[in-house]
Structures are given as C-alpha cells and as structure tokens.
Design a protein around this motif. Structure first.
Motif, PDB file in Angstrom:
ATOM      1  N   ILE A   5       0.844  -1.195   0.000  1.00  0.00           N
ATOM      2  CA  ILE A   5       0.000   0.000   0.000  1.00  0.00           C
ATOM      3  C   ILE A   5       0.877   1.243   0.000  1.00  0.00           C
ATOM      4  O   ILE A   5       0.635   2.199  -0.711  1.00  0.00           O
ATOM      5  CB  ILE A   5      -0.950   0.008   1.227  1.00  0.00           C
ATOM      6  N   GLU A   6       1.976   1.210   0.775  1.00  0.00           N
ATOM      7  CA  GLU A   6       2.897   2.331   0.815  1.00  0.00           C
ATOM      8  C   GLU A   6       4.086   2.040  -0.080  1.00  0.00           C
ATOM      9  O   GLU A   6       4.790   1.071   0.103  1.00  0.00           O
ATOM     10  CB  GLU A   6       3.389   2.581   2.259  1.00  0.00           C
ATOM     11  N   GLY A   7       4.310   2.903  -1.067  1.00  0.00           N
ATOM     12  CA  GLY A   7       5.501   2.794  -1.905  1.00  0.00           C
ATOM     13  C   GLY A   7       5.309   2.020  -3.187  1.00  0.00           C
ATOM     14  O   GLY A   7       6.137   2.104  -4.080  1.00  0.00           O
ATOM     15  N   GLY A   8       4.244   1.250  -3.320  1.00  0.00           N
ATOM     16  CA  GLY A   8       4.003   0.529  -4.561  1.00  0.00           C
ATOM     17  C   GLY A   8       5.039  -0.528  -4.874  1.00  0.00           C
ATOM     18  O   GLY A   8       5.330  -0.795  -6.041  1.00  0.00           O
ATOM     19  N   LEU A   9       5.619  -1.157  -3.853  1.00  0.00           N
ATOM     20  CA  LEU A   9       6.620  -2.206  -4.072  1.00  0.00           C
ATOM     21  C   LEU A   9       5.957  -3.578  -4.040  1.00  0.00           C
ATOM     22  O   LEU A   9       5.116  -3.842  -3.183  1.00  0.00           O
ATOM     23  CB  LEU A   9       7.718  -2.130  -3.004  1.00  0.00           C
ATOM     24  N   PRO A  10       6.335  -4.485  -4.958  1.00  0.00           N
ATOM     25  CA  PRO A  10       5.710  -5.814  -4.996  1.00  0.00           C
ATOM     26  C   PRO A  10       6.098  -6.638  -3.773  1.00  0.00           C
ATOM     27  O   PRO A  10       7.270  -6.690  -3.386  1.00  0.00           O
ATOM     28  CB  PRO A  10       6.274  -6.426  -6.279  1.00  0.00           C
ATOM     29  N   THR A  11       5.127  -7.288  -3.171  1.00  0.00           N
ATOM     30  CA  THR A  11       5.382  -8.108  -1.981  1.00  0.00           C
ATOM     31  C   THR A  11       4.886  -9.543  -2.130  1.00  0.00           C
ATOM     32  O   THR A  11       5.021 -10.335  -1.203  1.00  0.00           O
ATOM     33  CB  THR A  11       4.705  -7.485  -0.742  1.00  0.00           C
ATOM     34  N   LYS A  12       4.330  -9.856  -3.300  1.00  0.00           N
ATOM     35  CA  LYS A  12       3.830 -11.206  -3.505  1.00  0.00           C
ATOM     36  C   LYS A  12       3.960 -11.577  -4.975  1.00  0.00           C
ATOM     37  O   LYS A  12       3.672 -10.765  -5.854  1.00  0.00           O
ATOM     38  CB  LYS A  12       2.375 -11.323  -3.061  1.00  0.00           C
ATOM     39  N   ILE A  42      13.439 -19.027 -18.625  1.00  0.00           N
ATOM     40  CA  ILE A  42      13.288 -19.747 -17.360  1.00  0.00           C
ATOM     41  C   ILE A  42      12.634 -18.805 -16.350  1.00  0.00           C
ATOM     42  O   ILE A  42      13.148 -17.711 -16.097  1.00  0.00           O
ATOM     43  CB  ILE A  42      14.662 -20.207 -16.823  1.00  0.00           C
ATOM     44  N   PRO A  43      11.482 -19.157 -15.776  1.00  0.00           N
ATOM     45  CA  PRO A  43      10.816 -18.260 -14.834  1.00  0.00           C
ATOM     46  C   PRO A  43      11.631 -18.092 -13.547  1.00  0.00           C
ATOM     47  O   PRO A  43      12.217 -19.049 -13.048  1.00  0.00           O
ATOM     48  CB  PRO A  43       9.478 -18.946 -14.561  1.00  0.00           C
ATOM     49  N   PHE A  44      11.664 -16.875 -13.024  1.00  0.00           N
ATOM     50  CA  PHE A  44      12.412 -16.613 -11.800  1.00  0.00           C
ATOM     51  C   PHE A  44      11.828 -15.387 -11.104  1.00  0.00           C
ATOM     52  O   PHE A  44      11.065 -14.607 -11.693  1.00  0.00           O
ATOM     53  CB  PHE A  44      13.898 -16.381 -12.100  1.00  0.00           C
ATOM     54  N   ILE A  45      12.192 -15.224  -9.847  1.00  0.00           N
ATOM     55  CA  ILE A  45      11.809 -14.050  -9.082  1.00  0.00           C
ATOM     56  C   ILE A  45      12.973 -13.662  -8.182  1.00  0.00           C
ATOM     57  O   ILE A  45      13.677 -14.526  -7.656  1.00  0.00           O
ATOM     58  CB  ILE A  45      10.531 -14.300  -8.245  1.00  0.00           C
ATOM     59  N   VAL A  46      13.221 -12.370  -8.051  1.00  0.00           N
ATOM     60  CA  VAL A  46      14.311 -11.854  -7.222  1.00  0.00           C
ATOM     61  C   VAL A  46      13.722 -11.281  -5.934  1.00  0.00           C
ATOM     62  O   VAL A  46      12.782 -10.477  -5.972  1.00  0.00           O
ATOM     63  CB  VAL A  46      15.102 -10.757  -7.958  1.00  0.00           C
ATOM     64  N   ILE A  47      14.273 -11.695  -4.794  1.00  0.00           N
ATOM     65  CA  ILE A  47      13.878 -11.150  -3.497  1.00  0.00           C
ATOM     66  C   ILE A  47      15.021 -10.292  -2.965  1.00  0.00           C
ATOM     67  O   ILE A  47      16.172 -10.735  -2.930  1.00  0.00           O
ATOM     68  CB  ILE A  47      13.572 -12.258  -2.465  1.00  0.00           C
ATOM     69  N   ASP A  48      14.716  -9.065  -2.553  1.00  0.00           N
ATOM     70  CA  ASP A  48      15.748  -8.191  -1.999  1.00  0.00           C
ATOM     71  C   ASP A  48      15.082  -7.191  -1.056  1.00  0.00           C
ATOM     72  O   ASP A  48      13.925  -6.779  -1.286  1.00  0.00           O
ATOM     73  CB  ASP A  48      16.477  -7.452  -3.119  1.00  0.00           C
ATOM     74  N   ASP A  49      15.822  -6.818  -0.002  1.00  0.00           N
ATOM     75  CA  ASP A  49      15.269  -5.839   0.945  1.00  0.00           C
ATOM     76  C   ASP A  49      15.782  -4.429   0.676  1.00  0.00           C
ATOM     77  O   ASP A  49      15.603  -3.522   1.496  1.00  0.00           O
ATOM     78  CB  ASP A  49      15.569  -6.256   2.393  1.00  0.00           C
ATOM     79  N   ASN A  50      16.443  -4.249  -0.487  1.00  0.00           N
ATOM     80  CA  ASN A  50      16.903  -2.924  -0.895  1.00  0.00           C
ATOM     81  C   ASN A  50      15.847  -2.301  -1.801  1.00  0.00           C
ATOM     82  O   ASN A  50      15.569  -2.791  -2.899  1.00  0.00           O
ATOM     83  CB  ASN A  50      18.249  -3.042  -1.628  1.00  0.00           C
ATOM     84  N   GLU A  51      15.268  -1.216  -1.342  1.00  0.00           N
ATOM     85  CA  GLU A  51      14.154  -0.599  -2.068  1.00  0.00           C
ATOM     86  C   GLU A  51      14.563  -0.141  -3.464  1.00  0.00           C
ATOM     87  O   GLU A  51      13.811  -0.313  -4.434  1.00  0.00           O
ATOM     88  CB  GLU A  51      13.612   0.600  -1.268  1.00  0.00           C
ATOM     89  N   HIS A  52      15.777   0.409  -3.577  1.00  0.00           N
ATOM     90  CA  HIS A  52      16.239   0.897  -4.893  1.00  0.00           C
ATOM     91  C   HIS A  52      16.346  -0.254  -5.890  1.00  0.00           C
ATOM     92  O   HIS A  52      15.933  -0.125  -7.049  1.00  0.00           O
ATOM     93  CB  HIS A  52      17.590   1.599  -4.732  1.00  0.00           C
ATOM     94  N   HIS A  53      16.923  -1.387  -5.441  1.00  0.00           N
ATOM     95  CA  HIS A  53      17.056  -2.551  -6.325  1.00  0.00           C
ATOM     96  C   HIS A  53      15.695  -3.013  -6.828  1.00  0.00           C
ATOM     97  O   HIS A  53      15.507  -3.282  -8.024  1.00  0.00           O
ATOM     98  CB  HIS A  53      17.735  -3.706  -5.588  1.00  0.00           C
ATOM     99  N   ILE A  54      14.725  -3.104  -5.912  1.00  0.00           N
ATOM    100  CA  ILE A  54      13.403  -3.608  -6.285  1.00  0.00           C
ATOM    101  C   ILE A  54      12.686  -2.636  -7.217  1.00  0.00           C
ATOM    102  O   ILE A  54      12.039  -3.053  -8.195  1.00  0.00           O
ATOM    103  CB  ILE A  54      12.553  -3.896  -5.028  1.00  0.00           C
ATOM    104  N   ARG A  55      12.816  -1.338  -6.951  1.00  0.00           N
ATOM    105  CA  ARG A  55      12.169  -0.369  -7.842  1.00  0.00           C
ATOM    106  C   ARG A  55      12.754  -0.464  -9.260  1.00  0.00           C
ATOM    107  O   ARG A  55      12.026  -0.386 -10.247  1.00  0.00           O
ATOM    108  CB  ARG A  55      12.353   1.050  -7.301  1.00  0.00           C
TER     109      ARG A  55
END
Length: 472
Positions: A5-12, A42-55
């Motif tokens: 809801i805050e920041g528009g970052l994907p969480t799922k 090849i399907p993949f997903i990246v998980i990271d706690d760095n907001e800049h990387h995810i954006r």
C-alpha cells in the motif's frame, strides 16, 4: 503482482508463477544471471530488501519481491513450495538463515553463494545442495586460460553441431601468425578451421575481412572439428614454451601470479598440477603460511617488486588482486617492462574492463559476468550431478542460436550474400547442417532452403533481431 500500500513495491509473486527459480539478494552477478535466465525463458523471481534494487527491477518488468529473504512469510509469498530452485546470494551468515528458513517450508533444492570458502561446510550443514564460490569459478576460468598454451587440448570449446565446436584462441608472443593478414595466412586452407570472429580490446568483430591483421591483443574465435582446432591452436602458440621444471627459481619464461586470495588459490592449484614454474606475490605474509611454492611478500603494483619477480622475463602475468586500481597500475608497469608477455587480468567491477584493456591487458575476466554466466549453466544441472568445469566455460555476452529453416521463413530462397546478416544485423552464420552433415566452411553463395539448420552467432540483441525477422 500485489503491491504494498505504501511505496508501490511488490510483496507477492503472481499466482501463475511455478517451477521457477528464487534468487535471494541482488547484485551485479545476479544482473548477469538474469540475462542468462531470460534467454531460455526460465521463470524466476528476485527477493531483496533494498528498495532501490526492487524499484529498478520492477521498472524493468523483472519479477521481484520486496522483503527480507530470511523471513518465512516472504519466502511463502515467493511461492517457494512451487519453485524448483532457490539461490541464496547474500552474506554467508544471512545465507545460512535463508537456507534454514527455506528448508523449514519445503524440501527445495538450494544453491548457496559463498563469499568466504572457509564457510562452505557450514552452508552445506544448513541444508544447501550446492555451495558455489564465484571467486573459485573465476580462478578456474583464469587458470584454464593461463594453461591453454601448455597442452594440445582444446580447452573451453563449445559443441554446437555434430562434429563442430567453437573456441577462443589468444595470440601468444612469437606466434607465426603475428602481424600478418588473414589473407596471407590462409588459415582455412592450412588448418581447416574457420575464423568467425576476432576479439580486440574486449570487442568482438564477427566475419573479419581478409585484410584483418593479427595483433598481440587479438583473440581468434574459430569453428571447426577437434583436429582442425588443434592445428589452429599450434599456430597461435609461442614458439618458446613456458619453462617447466621442479626448481623453485624464476628467471625466464615463468608465470607471475599477483594476489593470493580465493581466486589466486584456485589459479595456483592449476599451475601446480600442470608443473608450471611460477611465483606468487601478495602483500599479506600470513596467506603463505602453508605455501610449498615460490612466493614474494610485497605490493604487486610496485615496479621494484615486479622487477624482483622477474617480470621482464615472464611469459605470463596473472593479475587477480581485490582492487581494480591496483590491477590497472600493475598492467601499465608490466606492459612497460615486458611488451611481449601475456597479461590476464581480473575485473572486480564491470566499469574497469575497458580501462584494463586500454592499459594493455590481453584478456580481462569479469568476476560478476563470468560467475553469473556460469551460475546460469549450473542452475540447469541436476543438484546431484558433479560439476565439470569444462561445461561451465563460455564466451562473455555471446550466444549461439540453432535454427531449422521453416517453409515460411524469409530466409528461404536467399543466399548469405543477399541476406548480408553481418552488416544488417551484426551476427555470423558459423555452421550449416544439410542432410545430417554439418559444415563450417560455408560458401556465401549457398541458397538457404527449407529444412536446413543454421547456427548463428551474436550478442543477445543481435540474436533477438534475427528471431524477429526470420523465425516464424
């Protein structure tokens, strides 16, 4: 994907994602790995706690998830129980936590990236199926490059059609090919191998013209069968072999290794096994505590230290320190002292590659690019299959596409001269299979017909252009 809801970052992850690879932690190596995974889709997903990387990833439409990969809820949101593989790519301590959290949810195959090789057994104990050291991979890669002139085997070749392989051949000092044009050399006639490209200062030129001059920093990219490539390899070697005996002295034609960390240890292991005469230089005396080889303690970027190590008479200097500025300066010093030696350098940052070539390095191996590419290959192997380094060698940024011509393709009825793929797209046709017979010495006047199989070589962008225009 659902958003915060805050920041528009994907969480799922999207509900459709399955049989995918979960990558925990983003850096330059993962950037290279992502390119490897995207090509075969090849399907993949990246998980990271760095907001800049995810954006950045989200903006580039790469599936990603914002959160701490040690958190079980975050792993659940990445659909871990539907995934086929997880790559833990954080600190060694955090990787152990990720592995334990992942195994708590389901029995997923896990590759852990280890920063300190001494921690390998701890990550295995935590539950990792494979533990990979990028520095060790790079060390093996550089070691194989350094040993290439010492035997008649074709190292690091890639098989792409029945009986055909592609391989790189650096030009060594005193090679009879030096300072001659391809027209003068008639390599195809004397060896049967076909030169499809030439690397110069890190840039690949495909389909080189007959007036192309072979220089000291040239690396030939050639296609042929094993015997043809062996014949070419003998021509690229120096007439003076690297001195090989058991005495611990370094006076002539020896190898100098600058840096004795994880990369250096792997290089030294290979040199020792091959019986090569070498000396290692490092600033930290403690790393040589159990050394049974010739070494020096000192600054590898120092002219006086390099002179003491016999740089003027060395055949090869391998630069694998941790600091790119030190490596660049060492290249300049070495090249001034010994214009004819082969310089192999490690680039810790991608931005340093061009500078190292300009300083005088013959070959630059990027830690992030090579480890990312090799990791991409490893992800396709069964977790219980032993790793063979030969299967992990490849060419940075270069791809081979195998394509069987359909009746609706725009290639049908055209000759290679008419298609002019080198100028129109920038790629090369390196092999054609007709009726189960593969050829690399291709007549450009040949007419493409339905059912032919083409092998084309180029970078990712060029291959994509070829697909859009001709794959139907």
């Amino acid at each position: 994907m659902e958003k915060q809801i805050e920041g528009g970052l994907p969480t799922k992850a999207s509900d459709e994602l399955e049989d995918h690879i979960i990558i925990c932690g983003y850096n330059e190596m993962v950037e290279s790995l992502v390119n490897e995974l995207e090509d075969p889709d090849i399907p993949f997903i990246v998980i990271d706690d760095n907001e800049h990387h995810i954006r950045t990833l989200h903006r580039d439409e790469i599936e990603c998830l914002f959160g701490d990969p040690t958190d079980e809820d975050v792993l659940i949101n990445s659909r871990i129980c539907k995934a086929k593989l997880l790559i833990a790519n954080c600190s060694d301590e955090k990787n152990a936590n990720i592995i334990l959290s992942a195994k708590e949810r389901c029995d997923i195959n896990i590759i852990a990236i280890v920063n300190d090789k001494n921690n390998t057994h701890y990550l295995k104990y935590a539950g990792a199926n494979r533990v990979i050291s990028p520095k060790a991979l790079l060390g093996s890669f550089i070691g194989r490059k350094a040993l290439a002139p010492l035997n008649d085997r074709i190292i690091g070749s890639t098989h792409f059609m029945t009986g055909l392989e592609i391989a790189e051949f650096p030009i060594y000092p005193f090679s009879p090919l030096l300072k001659k044009s391809l027209k003068e050399l008639t390599i195809g006639k004397s060896t049967g191998a076909n030169i499809v490209g030439i690397w110069k200062n890190g840039t690949l030129s495909l389909n080189p013209g007959s007036d192309e001059i072979i220089k000291r920093n040239s690396i030939l990219l050639a296609v042929g069968n094993k015997e043809q490539l062996r014949k070419l390899k003998r021509l690229t070697h120096q007439n003076k072999g690297i001195l090989m005996h058991e005495e611990l002295e370094y006076t002539e034609n020896h190898v100098i290794v600058l840096g004795y960390g994880d990369v250096g240890r792997r290089v030294v292991k290979r040199l020792t096994k091959a019986g090569v005469l070498f000396v290692v230089i490092d600033t930290d005396e403690r790393v040589f505590q159990d050394a049974d080889f010739s070494y020096m303690v000192g600054d590898a970027a120092s002219e006086s230290v390099l002179k003491k190590a016999g740089v003027k008479h060395a055949s090869t200097v391998i630069m694998i320190m941790e600091d790119d500025s030190d490596i660049i300066f060492s290249i300049l010093v070495t090249r001034r002292q010994n214009p004819n030696c082969v310089i192999l350098a490690r680039a810790n940052n991608i931005q340093s590659i061009d500078k190292m070539y300009k300083a005088g390095s013959d070959y630059v191996a990027s830690l992030t690019i090579i480890s990312g590419q090799m990791l991409g290959r490893i992800t396709t192997l069964p977790y219980d299959q032993p790793l063979r380094e030969e299967t992990m060698m490849m060419y940075e940024g270069i791809e081979i596409e195998i394509y069987t011509v359909s009746s609706t393709s725009a290639l049908v009825g055209k000759t290679l001269i008419e298609l002019d793929l080198n100028n129109s797209i920038g790629l090369a046709v390196i092999g054609i299979r007709i009726d189960d017979v593969a050829i690399s010495d291709i007549d450009p006047a040949i007419t493409i017909t339905e059912g032919m199989t083409l092998a084309v070589l180029g970078n990712e962008e060029q291959i994509e252009q070829f697909r859009k225009r001709f794959v139907r």
